[in-house]
Design an enzyme around this catalytic site. Sequence first.
Site, PDB file in Angstrom:
ATOM      1  N   ARG A 143      16.476 -26.673  26.531  1.00 31.70           N
ATOM      2  CA  ARG A 143      15.445 -25.741  26.077  1.00 31.70           C
ATOM      3  C   ARG A 143      16.055 -24.338  25.930  1.00 31.70           C
ATOM      4  NH1 ARG A 143      10.128 -26.895  29.682  1.00 31.70           N
ATOM      5  NH2 ARG A 143      11.288 -25.746  31.288  1.00 31.70           N
ATOM      6  N   GLY A 197      11.650 -27.516  39.286  1.00 33.32           N
ATOM      7  CA  GLY A 197      11.935 -28.722  40.047  1.00 33.32           C
ATOM      8  C   GLY A 197      12.860 -29.691  39.345  1.00 33.32           C
ATOM      9  N   GLY A 251       8.232 -23.763  41.191  1.00 30.07           N
ATOM     10  CA  GLY A 251       9.617 -23.527  40.793  1.00 30.07           C
ATOM     11  C   GLY A 251      10.166 -24.574  39.855  1.00 30.07           C
ATOM     12  N   ASP A 306       1.570 -21.377  36.076  1.00 31.11           N
ATOM     13  CA  ASP A 306       3.028 -21.523  36.045  1.00 31.11           C
ATOM     14  C   ASP A 306       3.509 -22.009  34.680  1.00 31.11           C
ATOM     15  OD1 ASP A 306       1.628 -23.907  37.249  1.00 31.11           O
ATOM     16  OD2 ASP A 306       3.553 -24.838  36.819  1.00 31.11           O
ATOM     17  N   ASN A 307       2.567 -22.336  33.784  1.00 31.98           N
ATOM     18  CA  ASN A 307       2.923 -22.751  32.431  1.00 31.98           C
ATOM     19  C   ASN A 307       2.522 -21.699  31.403  1.00 31.98           C
ATOM     20  OD1 ASN A 307       3.873 -25.184  33.443  1.00 31.98           O
ATOM     21  ND2 ASN A 307       1.966 -26.282  33.042  1.00 31.98           N
ATOM     22  N   GLY A 331      14.077 -34.797  40.175  1.00 29.35           N
ATOM     23  CA  GLY A 331      14.676 -33.792  39.308  1.00 29.35           C
ATOM     24  C   GLY A 331      15.125 -34.316  37.959  1.00 29.35           C
TER      25      GLY A 331
END
Length: 632
Positions: free
Chosen positions: A287, A196, A194, A384-385, A230
């Site tokens: 982003r 993070g 997730g 996840d990327n 974070g």
Amino acid sequence: MAMLSHLSASLLSHTATALHFRLPLASASLAKLHSYPPNPFNLRPRRFFPPAGSLPTNVSMDSPSRNADLSVDSVADGLRKQSLVEDKVKLGLEDLNWDHSFVRELPGDPRSDAIPREVLNACYTNVSPSVEVEDPQLVAWSESVADLLDIDPKEFERPDFPYLFSGATPLVGGMPYAQCYGGHQFGMWAGQLGDGRAITLGELLNSKSQRWELQLKGAGKTPYSRFADGLAVLRSSIREFLCSEAIHCLGIPTTRALCLVTTGKFVTRDMFYDGNPKDEPGAIVCRVAQSFLRFGSYQIHASRGKFDIVRALADYAIRHHFPHIENMSRSESLSFSTGKEDDSIVDLTSNKYAAWIVEVAELTASLVARWQGVGFTHGVLNTDNMSVLGLTIDYGPFGFLDAFDPSFTPNTTDLPGRRYCFANQPDIGLWNIAQFASTLSSAQLINDKEANYAMERYGTKFMEEYESIMTRKLGLPKYNKQLISKLLNNMAVDKVDYTNFFRLLSNIKADPSIPEDQLLVPLKAVLLDIGKERKDAWTSWVKSYIEELSSSDIPDEERKASMNSVNPKYILRNYLCQSAIDAAETGDFGEVRRLLKVMERPYDDQPGMEKYARLPPAWAYRPGVCMLSCSS
């Protein structure tokens, strides 16, 4: 499984086979693949491509920044754009057109706290930025991204701008959340991951009705932060900001970066995981992407047996980002034979999910081929990327090739296995597509034949794209496997600079009468310290190259201009990033801004900027510059 092995063995016929060099994926990881029936690979199926313009991402190799300044069409286009400048929509930050489809249409976490935990039955958690700031400063911003979002450039002069884009002050109309996803990391299932340290502020619709998500990376803890803080440091944020824009300007699909701000606070990081942490300046990059959905966004829910959420996420992606698939009909005859039997027909018009994964596979293959073309190594190609839109996403320990080395990895965490090295990227892309196909299969959205066909299309599309790119890089009239394989072998043996070599190659004339002792003169700046044996090898190759060029009637100058339009002069070498970082950490942001301007025109000569095309200095090979860890 047999089909995957077949594809994997053929993808890198140049960078691997030609060099007698293979870096096979770990057998234990391959064994985890979903098992699909073998495919004969003896057919040439009709290709499935989205209609032109269906995805407003820059997937063309013909980047607008390329050397076309003498073209009549480009001059006319420039004049047209100039005449439209005053007609463009320019909005203040309070006037942005928010439309939060992700949180509106998908299931969310009933809790909104940032306590680390497993988040079940939800695609996201509503959570606000919590980063502490003290006199935050705007480091740099991208004019082209601001234009994409219809943001008035004057907004960046606002005193409160750094507070708004650090997350310290909420944006009017935003609806912040962190996304839930999982993924395979280095080939092993990692469970829930997730966002993070990334918090999406929301989605904007611009004046062209294009949907764009804004996301702050380093804005504070979320339920997916696990044991981390974070936050992000200036060092890694500068790298992500610059590379997002540099990759876009190279003509490669990518997430973008609107701006970069410092927080005015320090963040503790152990860059090398060696027990020597230090305080570094904190920063946040904004982003921008049409969607930050990843393969892992689907995997996490399939792993928990929540196949209804997998289907809902697939429907969401198709509805908003692949609408042409939603509108397909059988009249389009998108049927493909994968064998001799009637039941081996794959009809993409009868199953939108099959059409979707085929397109995702082709977008991914095209993306990886473009990376290989410019020598870009992502460094952390975990599932996840991997973007479902075929975007370069998550810039961590990335690196461009300096000396050509197929085994190059910029990621210290990737040693010694080098799973994510330059030569392995095409294979890894296929492996990740197989994981995604397994996810959709487990949710009964596609069958084995459809999954098999998607992976076949990945392999076919990659080779088509890669062969086309290499043909254009060499200015050849047609693809020549033997010539290109021999070239890459020579480059690897002599550790030739990848970018500078191809840029200089355009200076070779298609003249077979050039004296042998003059053949290597155009390449002398990159063929350094080679003895007689290697000089003879290069002379032999250049002779073959000139012979191939001579079979075409394209004038030398025309070929040179064409080659320079696909072979960049400027790439974001890691040492250039480090120079900008070193200055920024003292409060001087000028080098970040200059480097951004240079990277916005990578294919242009840019007189006076030649220092940015130089080979790396000796200090560039120290740890933390040429290679970084995942935390970087």
